[in-house]
Design a protein around this motif. Structure first.
Motif, PDB file in Angstrom:
ATOM      1  N   CYS A  54     -26.028  18.916 -28.951  1.00 17.42           N
ATOM      2  CA  CYS A  54     -26.528  17.592 -29.335  1.00 17.42           C
ATOM      3  C   CYS A  54     -27.657  17.785 -30.352  1.00 17.42           C
ATOM      4  O   CYS A  54     -28.645  18.463 -30.060  1.00 17.42           O
ATOM      5  N   HIS A  91     -29.271   5.347 -25.244  1.00 18.39           N
ATOM      6  CA  HIS A  91     -29.498   6.707 -25.759  1.00 18.39           C
ATOM      7  C   HIS A  91     -31.009   6.993 -25.779  1.00 18.39           C
ATOM      8  O   HIS A  91     -31.800   6.120 -26.156  1.00 18.39           O
ATOM      9  N   PRO A  92     -31.434   8.207 -25.406  1.00 21.12           N
ATOM     10  CA  PRO A  92     -32.874   8.504 -25.409  1.00 21.12           C
ATOM     11  C   PRO A  92     -33.551   8.277 -26.761  1.00 21.12           C
ATOM     12  O   PRO A  92     -34.723   7.873 -26.805  1.00 21.12           O
ATOM     13  N   CYS A 106     -24.142  10.478 -25.663  1.00 23.37           N
ATOM     14  CA  CYS A 106     -25.124  11.199 -24.839  1.00 23.37           C
ATOM     15  C   CYS A 106     -24.418  11.647 -23.569  1.00 23.37           C
ATOM     16  O   CYS A 106     -23.702  10.866 -22.952  1.00 23.37           O
ATOM     17  N   HIS A 107     -24.651  12.905 -23.178  1.00 27.85           N
ATOM     18  CA  HIS A 107     -24.004  13.411 -21.959  1.00 27.85           C
ATOM     19  C   HIS A 107     -24.432  12.653 -20.707  1.00 27.85           C
ATOM     20  O   HIS A 107     -23.749  12.684 -19.690  1.00 27.85           O
ATOM     21  N   CYS A 147     -35.424  15.741 -27.335  1.00 28.54           N
ATOM     22  CA  CYS A 147     -35.028  14.840 -26.253  1.00 28.54           C
ATOM     23  C   CYS A 147     -35.746  15.186 -24.946  1.00 28.54           C
ATOM     24  O   CYS A 147     -35.653  16.316 -24.462  1.00 28.54           O
ATOM     25  N   HIS A 159     -31.258  17.357 -29.215  1.00 30.38           N
ATOM     26  CA  HIS A 159     -31.800  18.039 -28.027  1.00 30.38           C
ATOM     27  C   HIS A 159     -33.206  18.643 -28.220  1.00 30.38           C
ATOM     28  O   HIS A 159     -34.005  18.617 -27.273  1.00 30.38           O
ATOM     29  N   CYS A 212     -26.669  20.229 -23.154  1.00 31.23           N
ATOM     30  CA  CYS A 212     -26.996  19.560 -24.427  1.00 31.23           C
ATOM     31  C   CYS A 212     -27.188  20.572 -25.556  1.00 31.23           C
ATOM     32  O   CYS A 212     -27.051  20.230 -26.723  1.00 31.23           O
TER      33      CYS A 212
END
Ligand code: SF4
Length: 329
Positions: A284, A248-249, A315-316, A290, A287, A297
């Motif tokens: 999200c 995940h970022p 996470c997409h 991110c 976002h 998102c």
């Protein structure tokens, strides 16, 4: 595989506050849709920024706070309602360690009396035996009988946290929730207390939910790590895997900021403000900060899905595809 000791399913906690010119009531989901399991002797670390819902989650798991949605079981039984006789009984098997040991101790009592107190309340052994067991426990956490005769304010922060730990262990619990237990301590003392927890866990077979904002500390003690952002888990997995390859970022940014021997990664600095649970972004929640956010998102919240045997990610850009993850670039 050993059956789980703790299971939480779909936990949510909603706080109500008033906002706007006319004071409209709004519900703030401090914790949302969180599920977890912890096996006997296992430590699950939960890491996230202040306001991410970690402490609320810990209190719900222990039954100190009633979830608005979801359920918690301990050793296969629902955690009883707070302050019921069954809950008081179950508390001897489930204990909590807080960030502020001074706040958890009575300033007017010598610490040995506070360590002995759970035995005074729950056990019928002679006073001399209870005293002896309390002294042994103090020694087990690295304190002497002489230090036991002191008052909390006469001890250092690290010593006070050892006292709190000794008291929690007097009832021989199976499970500890540690909520930022070393955050208030100097770095050198942090390592000592974390090492003590690791030793005790190995000796006593304790299961732990270890909560911290500091991924470096969480990594030291946890077999599995869950990363929490604005009330939800965004990534969960084996600690070594998660550190070796964060998916995940947000996890990538946290890992890049946690020094680790032998690992050289460029530091990822997140832009934007830390999260405000009362102002959850659409789609999200991550976002606005991110670096990889796309149009989708901003409108669609990603679900936490299993991407391999042990990892779950929301996470997409990280989706399971025929058993493999399409990883964020
Ligand atoms: Fe970033 Fe989009 Fe993944 Fe959220 S879903 S973490 S905004 S890439």
């Amino acid at each position: 595989m050993t059956a789980e000791l703790v299971r939480a399913q779909g936990l949510a906690r909603v706080y109500h506050s008033r906002r706007g010119l006319f004071g409209q009531a709004v519900g703030v989901r401090a914790v949302d849709s969180v599920s977890l399991t912890i096996r006997p002797g296992e430590t699950l670390g939960v890491v996230g920024e202040s306001g991410s819902g970690k402490s609320t989650l810990g209190r719900m798991v222990l039954g100190l706070e009633v979830p608005d949605e979801g359920s918690v079981t301990f050793a296969g039984q629902p955690v009883p309602p707070i302050r019921s006789a069954a809950w008081r009984q179950s508390r001897s098997r489930m204990q909590m360690i807080y960030q502020d040991p001074l706040g958890a101790l009575d300033r007017r009592l010598p610490v040995i009396e506070q360590v002995r107190e759970p035995l005074d309340i729950h056990e019928g052994a002679a006073r001399s035996e209870r005293q002896e067991r309390a002294v042994r426990m103090l020694e087990r956490v690295g304190l002497s009988a002489r230090q036991g005769s002191r008052y909390p304010h006469e001890l250092s922060g690290g010593q006070r946290q050892r006292v709190v730990l000794a008291r929690a262990l007097m009832t021989r619990p199976d499970f500890l929730v540690c909520d930022e237990p070393v955050s208030a301590l100097d770095v050198s003392i942090q390592a000592q207390v974390v090492n003590l927890l690791i030793d005790l866990q190995a000796d006593l077979g304790l299961a732990m939910l270890f909560i911290s904002h500091d991924l470096r500390v969480v990594r030291q003690i946890s077999g599995r790590i869950a990363v929490m952002y604005l009330g939800r888990f965004v990534e969960e997995g084996d600690a070594d895997d998660l550190f070796a390859e964060p998916l995940h970022p947000y996890t990538r940014a946290l890992v890049s900021a946690a020094p680790s021997p032998g690992r050289r990664a460029e530091r990822i600095v997140l832009s934007g403000e830390p999260p405000n649970p009362a102002d959850r972004p659409q789609g999200c929640a991550f976002h606005p900060r991110c670096p990889l956010a796309a149009a989708r998102c901003r409108t669609e919240a990603p679900r936490l899905v299993a991407v391999d045997g042990t990892r779950r990610v929301a996470c997409h850009l990280v989706e399971p595809a025929a058993g493999t993850a399409r990883k964020a670039a």
